[in-house]
Design a protein around this motif. Structure first.
Motif, PDB file in Angstrom:
ATOM      1  N   UNK A  27      99.738   8.535 -28.345  1.00  0.00           N
ATOM      2  CA  UNK A  27     101.337   7.762 -27.654  1.00  0.00           C
ATOM      3  C   UNK A  27     101.803   9.148 -28.298  1.00  0.00           C
ATOM      4  N   UNK A  28     102.213   9.941 -26.819  1.00  0.00           N
ATOM      5  CA  UNK A  28     103.288  10.656 -27.029  1.00  0.00           C
ATOM      6  C   UNK A  28     104.668  10.884 -26.705  1.00  0.00           C
TER       7      UNK A  28
ATOM      8  N   UNK B 151      99.486  18.711 -30.282  1.00  0.00           N
ATOM      9  CA  UNK B 151      98.600  18.534 -29.176  1.00  0.00           C
ATOM     10  C   UNK B 151      97.573  18.470 -29.521  1.00  0.00           C
ATOM     11  N   UNK B 152      97.447  19.640 -30.192  1.00  0.00           N
ATOM     12  CA  UNK B 152      96.123  19.843 -30.907  1.00  0.00           C
ATOM     13  C   UNK B 152      95.457  18.940 -31.646  1.00  0.00           C
ATOM     14  N   UNK B 153      95.469  17.555 -31.957  1.00  0.00           N
ATOM     15  CA  UNK B 153      95.641  16.428 -32.965  1.00  0.00           C
ATOM     16  C   UNK B 153      95.348  15.564 -31.098  1.00  0.00           C
ATOM     17  N   UNK B 154      96.254  15.491 -30.612  1.00  0.00           N
ATOM     18  CA  UNK B 154      96.150  14.248 -29.685  1.00  0.00           C
ATOM     19  C   UNK B 154      94.800  14.518 -28.718  1.00  0.00           C
TER      20      UNK B 154
ATOM     21  N   UNK C  12      94.647  14.136 -18.426  1.00  0.00           N
ATOM     22  CA  UNK C  12      96.292  14.603 -18.682  1.00  0.00           C
ATOM     23  C   UNK C  12      96.436  15.999 -19.275  1.00  0.00           C
ATOM     24  N   UNK C  13      95.997  16.273 -19.859  1.00  0.00           N
ATOM     25  CA  UNK C  13      96.640  18.061 -20.380  1.00  0.00           C
ATOM     26  C   UNK C  13      96.420  18.918 -19.142  1.00  0.00           C
ATOM     27  N   UNK C  14      95.553  18.754 -18.617  1.00  0.00           N
ATOM     28  CA  UNK C  14      95.081  20.210 -17.889  1.00  0.00           C
ATOM     29  C   UNK C  14      96.216  19.544 -17.215  1.00  0.00           C
TER      30      UNK C  14
END
Lengths: 250, 253
Positions: free
Chosen positions: A37-38, A199-202, A226-228
């Motif tokens: 959850x971010x 973000x790396x952990x996510x 999501x990240x891309x």
């Protein structure tokens, strides 16, 4: 079948003022979900977790666990299945062992010492003397002990509120590995919903992302996608903010 | 005491009012109200007692004790008036403490079953228990802020309300009893209690006055323990909502 459903969950900013903190959050948590959850600060991420754990009131909407509405559950039975781990660990007075035994004392269960020892070793606390006073541990050690105390409950869903914020990279990685294994290798269905600002952990710990902004759950979807390719302008801005921080503090 | 002597006692009030004015404490109005209220209340209860002692009717004793309990419950409940139902729980607690203590005192023949004994001793029991209730509630309010993390952590692990609040209750019960126990340790050395002083002034033998004071001290210790235990047991759920969440912290007064 999903473990838990959120149906239009809404919460006011303050009990008195009729201004929404967030509105109409609808989502499911299914077995083996690793959800992060971010979102920016003040979006109500912790509040949402506390609502799901039934530690805070929701102002509209509903939550179902195993297909049964929250009102049909005794709060204690609910919390045994859906357990919240706070960012700031609270140690009970007494020894480390006393803290590890909390669940067995509360629920009159035998203390699974071997399991506790395995968890402690997995998060790098294997060398600790269990007779030591828990409040004398460092912040990072307390954070890991608090997590293991909740794992001893063996809930179906863990709600994790920035539980690695005080950890060094090695300990953080150990905690991530333990929780990934906890979800995937358990005999009964498990899942977690994890708030992180890392973000790396996510990326490392999730197969799904929930992104909160503008007072709602603006995006939810598969982690890599999501990240891309975030769909919304807010998610793109949020990601670029995180990347700037990573550059500033590599 | 003659009427003239009684009027002369007002000079003590004048001293307090003078200091308040001189030091600009702004307490003159409070002192005036306090003086009038204490004089009227005491004179009123004096005449009521005079009447009750004359009739010796148990019904009047019951009315007076009930009145004491209601006023004490209202007063102690003000410490946590946002907790719905707290005054009723305090009244039940005071009634239980008074009932058990008076039952033992009368049952064992420690005091005579006459209004002259029952009413003053009841006043001491209820008054002291009211203070214990206030101390307990004050401490519980603090615990709701300082131990909130601990209580919620235990709730998150599936604890019942009683399990979650147990440590806070224990600390509050302890805090509410300490002044009574400390009072027992220093009585006679630091202060001469009101009842004993009153008996001596009224002409009683000091040894006899001391015997009654010992009785009162022991009664106060037991009633403090009883009050704290009963109130904590019957009121702990009031600090939670119906679905076992902690009540929100109220802004400071």
């Amino acid at each position: 079948m999903s473990l838990l459903q959120l149906n239009k969950v809404s919460k006011y900013k303050f009990d008195e003022e009729k201004e929404w903190l967030f509105r109409d959050i609808t989502a499911d948590i299914s077995p083996e979900d690793h959800i992060v959850l971010i979102g920016g600060s003040g979006q109500g991420k912790s509040t949402l977790l506390r609502i799901i754990a039934r530690l805070e009131r929701l102002d509209d909407g509903g939550i179902c666990l195993e297909g049964k509405a929250s009102k049909e559950w005794k709060p204690q039975s609910w919390r045994k299945k859906v357990s919240y781990v706070a960012q700031k660990p609270v140690m009970l007075t007494g020894s480390i062992k006393n803290n590890l035994r909390t669940v067995s004392l509360l629920h009159d269960r035998p203390f699974e010492e071997e399991l506790a020892r395995r968890y402690m070793e997995a998060v790098g606390l294997g060398q600790l003397d269990w007779g030591k006073n828990a409040v004398d541990l460092s912040g990072g050690e307390q954070q890991r002990l608090a997590l293991i105390r909740s794992l001893m409950l063996n809930p179906d869903i863990l709600l994790l509120d920035e539980i690695t914020s005080s950890l060094d990279p090695g300990s953080k990685h150990a905690v991530e590995q333990l929780l990934l294994e906890w979800v995937s290798e358990a005999s009964s269905p498990k899942a977690y919903l994890w708030i992180t600002h890392d973000v790396e952990q996510a990326r490392a710990i999730s197969n799904q992302v929930w992104f909160m902004a503008e007072g709602c759950l603006l995006e939810k979807g598969e982690t890599t996608a999501f990240f891309e390719h975030p769909n919304t302008k807010q998610a793109k801005q949020f990601m670029s903010g995180l990347q700037t921080e990573v550059v500033k503090h590599p | 005491m003659s009427n003239m002597a009684l009027i002369c006692t007002l000079c003590f009030v004048a001293v307090a009012a003078f200091i308040s004015m001189k030091q600009k404490l702004g307490l003159e109005k409070e002192i005036l109200i306090g003086t009038l209220r204490s004089a009227v209340q005491l004179l009123f209860i004096g005449y009521v007692l005079h009447f009750v002692f004359g009739t010796s009717n148990p019904f009047f004793i019951l009315i007076i004790i009930t009145g004491m309990i209601l006023v004490a419950a209202w007063n102690a409940g003000a410490k946590a008036k946002h907790i719905s139902g707290i005054r009723l729980r305090i009244a039940i607690t005071l009634a239980c403490t008074e009932g058990v203590t008076m039952g033992i005192l009368l049952g064992l023949g420690i005091i005579a079953p006459t209004p002259q004994y029952i009413i003053p001793v009841s006043g001491i029991i209820i008054g002291s228990s009211m203070i214990v209730c206030g101390l307990l509630l004050n401490r519980m309010k603090r615990e709701m802020e300082t131990a909130r993390g601990e209580i919620e952590m235990l709730l998150a692990l599936g604890a019942t309300e009683k399990q979650a609040i147990h440590s806070s209750l224990r600390r509050s019960v302890r805090a509410s009893m300490i002044p009574t126990i400390d009072g027992m340790k220093t009585v006679g050395l630091v202060q001469l209690p009101g009842m004993m002083t009153g008996m001596i002034v009224a002409g009683a033998d000091p040894i006899e006055a001391v015997r009654y004071q010992i009785l009162i001290m022991f009664v106060l210790a037991s009633s403090a323990a009883m009050t704290a235990m009963i109130l904590s047991l019957i009121s702990y759920k009031l600090w939670f909502t119906k679905d076992a969440r902690l009540l929100p912290v109220l802004p400071a007064d």
